[in-house]
Design a protein around this motif. Structure first.
Motif, mmCIF file in Angstrom:
data_model
loop_
_atom_site.group_PDB
_atom_site.id
_atom_site.type_symbol
_atom_site.label_atom_id
_atom_site.label_comp_id
_atom_site.label_asym_id
_atom_site.label_seq_id
_atom_site.Cartn_x
_atom_site.Cartn_y
_atom_site.Cartn_z
ATOM 1 N N ALA A 67 0.837 -1.210 0.000
ATOM 2 C CA ALA A 67 0.000 0.000 0.000
ATOM 3 C C ALA A 67 0.868 1.253 0.000
ATOM 4 O O ALA A 67 0.567 2.238 -0.696
ATOM 5 N N ALA A 68 1.961 1.235 0.775
ATOM 6 C CA ALA A 68 2.863 2.391 0.831
ATOM 7 C C ALA A 68 3.564 2.596 -0.505
ATOM 8 O O ALA A 68 3.752 3.738 -0.958
ATOM 9 N N VAL A 69 3.972 1.497 -1.132
ATOM 10 C CA VAL A 69 4.644 1.580 -2.438
ATOM 11 C C VAL A 69 3.676 2.096 -3.498
ATOM 12 O O VAL A 69 4.026 2.982 -4.299
ATOM 13 N N VAL A 70 2.458 1.582 -3.508
ATOM 14 C CA VAL A 70 1.447 2.035 -4.464
ATOM 15 C C VAL A 70 1.176 3.528 -4.280
ATOM 16 O O VAL A 70 1.094 4.283 -5.257
ATOM 17 N N ALA A 71 1.039 3.964 -3.033
ATOM 18 C CA ALA A 71 0.777 5.380 -2.754
ATOM 19 C C ALA A 71 1.914 6.252 -3.271
ATOM 20 O O ALA A 71 1.681 7.325 -3.850
ATOM 21 N N LYS A 72 3.147 5.795 -3.076
ATOM 22 C CA LYS A 72 4.315 6.546 -3.521
ATOM 23 C C LYS A 72 4.334 6.669 -5.046
ATOM 24 O O LYS A 72 4.500 7.763 -5.598
ATOM 25 N N ILE A 73 4.166 5.547 -5.726
ATOM 26 C CA ILE A 73 4.209 5.560 -7.195
ATOM 27 C C ILE A 73 3.020 6.339 -7.753
ATOM 28 O O ILE A 73 3.153 7.114 -8.706
ATOM 29 N N ASP A 74 1.855 6.140 -7.174
ATOM 30 C CA ASP A 74 0.645 6.820 -7.647
ATOM 31 C C ASP A 74 0.796 8.336 -7.523
ATOM 32 O O ASP A 74 0.371 9.091 -8.411
ATOM 33 N N SER A 75 1.402 8.795 -6.437
ATOM 34 C CA SER A 75 1.606 10.237 -6.269
ATOM 35 C C SER A 75 2.600 10.767 -7.303
ATOM 36 O O SER A 75 2.444 11.884 -7.817
ATOM 37 N N VAL A 115 1.149 -0.906 -9.528
ATOM 38 C CA VAL A 115 -0.072 -0.110 -9.357
ATOM 39 C C VAL A 115 -1.269 -0.733 -10.061
ATOM 40 O O VAL A 115 -2.371 -0.780 -9.508
ATOM 41 N N LEU A 116 -1.056 -1.222 -11.286
ATOM 42 C CA LEU A 116 -2.190 -1.646 -12.102
ATOM 43 C C LEU A 116 -2.529 -3.131 -12.006
ATOM 44 O O LEU A 116 -3.701 -3.499 -12.130
ATOM 45 N N LEU A 117 -1.536 -3.984 -11.782
ATOM 46 C CA LEU A 117 -1.829 -5.408 -11.666
ATOM 47 C C LEU A 117 -1.935 -5.855 -10.205
ATOM 48 O O LEU A 117 -2.960 -6.381 -9.786
ATOM 49 N N ASP A 118 -0.878 -5.630 -9.432
ATOM 50 C CA ASP A 118 -0.903 -6.086 -8.039
ATOM 51 C C ASP A 118 -1.784 -5.216 -7.142
ATOM 52 O O ASP A 118 -2.431 -5.736 -6.220
ATOM 53 N N GLY A 119 -1.814 -3.918 -7.394
ATOM 54 C CA GLY A 119 -2.589 -3.014 -6.534
ATOM 55 C C GLY A 119 -4.041 -3.438 -6.371
ATOM 56 O O GLY A 119 -4.486 -3.757 -5.267
ATOM 57 N N PRO A 120 -4.804 -3.488 -7.468
ATOM 58 C CA PRO A 120 -6.213 -3.890 -7.351
ATOM 59 C C PRO A 120 -6.386 -5.325 -6.855
ATOM 60 O O PRO A 120 -7.338 -5.630 -6.142
ATOM 61 N N ASP A 125 -10.499 -2.256 -4.344
ATOM 62 C CA ASP A 125 -11.016 -1.193 -5.214
ATOM 63 C C ASP A 125 -10.128 0.056 -5.170
ATOM 64 O O ASP A 125 -9.997 0.687 -4.118
ATOM 65 N N PRO A 126 -9.533 0.449 -6.296
ATOM 66 C CA PRO A 126 -8.668 1.629 -6.309
ATOM 67 C C PRO A 126 -9.362 2.926 -5.885
ATOM 68 O O PRO A 126 -8.702 3.851 -5.419
ATOM 69 N N PHE A 169 -8.086 5.518 -15.256
ATOM 70 C CA PHE A 169 -7.501 4.391 -14.523
ATOM 71 C C PHE A 169 -7.855 3.062 -15.197
ATOM 72 O O PHE A 169 -6.992 2.200 -15.367
ATOM 73 N N ASN A 170 -9.099 2.911 -15.595
ATOM 74 C CA ASN A 170 -9.512 1.648 -16.213
ATOM 75 C C ASN A 170 -8.901 1.471 -17.597
ATOM 76 O O ASN A 170 -8.609 0.340 -18.002
#
Length: 202
Positions: A67-75, A115-120, A125-126, A169-170
């Motif tokens: 979750a922390a990694v996704v938040a970092k990359i997403d930002s 972000v796109l494969l492992d995140g969801p 739900d993103p 996103f989709n």
């Protein structure tokens, strides 16, 4: 005595932050290379000279680290998308450019896998991710401005923003999951632009 306690607390906080940065950096590499499920936490922590205890202390568990990694990359993605829009002549073109840039980032191996494969798959739900809600807030401000200027139809700001953000996103998800992402990408961007133009006034 109070000063010593304060200094010790400050050092602990600095150490925790340093460890957090190290673990996020190591996780980005490991998750990109192996995927979240296959990444070894023992290998990951060993590479930065830390223990599993540091990981659990900083993130709770492996999913908390994701979750922390996704938040970092997403930002970072949001910042790059805004940069893409900043160069455009009009706020409307800037809004479209931001969405298109976000979709295009699906070609990046790190973005694609984490972000796109492992995140969801592992975080759900993103639309419930804090980082996605931050992106939504940016879109809402842009949409509100465009409606106020009469560029967009007088529609509910949140509704329009959620549809635009969700579409980007989709579309990125579609590109990421495709066996031929370079072929799918222009199709996704064209469809995103056509959908968005339905909001234009006049």
């Amino acid at each position: 005595m109070k000063q010593e306690v304060a200094l010790a607390a400050k050092r602990r906080a600095e150490t925790m932050e340093e460890n957090r940065v190290k673990l996020i950096g190591a996780a980005r590499k490991a998750f990109t290379a192996s995927g979240f499920a296959a990444a070894s936490m023992d290998d990951l922590t060993a590479k930065v000279g830390l223990t599993r205890g540091a990981l659990y202390h900083g993130f709770g568990d492996k999913k908390g680290l994701l979750a922390a990694v996704v938040a970092k990359i997403d930002s970072e993605m949001a910042a790059l998308a805004q940069e893409a829009g900043a160069a455009l002549a009009t706020p409307w073109e800037a809004l479209l450019a931001e969405g298109e840039a976000y979709i295009g980032m699906a070609l990046d191996p790190e973005v694609r896998q984490i972000v796109l494969l492992d995140g969801p798959s592992f975080l759900g739900d993103p639309s419930n991710w804090p980082s996605q809600n931050a992106c939504l807030s940016i879109t809402q401000r842009a949409v509100a401005n465009l409606i106020a200027k009469g560029v967009m139809k007088p529609i509910d700001v949140e509704a329009a923003s959620r549809l635009l953000s969700g579409a980007a996103f989709n579309a990125a998800l579609w590109v990421a999951a495709s066996d031929e992402p370079h072929i799918v990408l222009p199709k996704a961007i064209e469809a995103f632009r056509l959908m968005a133009e339905g909001f234009l006034a006049g």
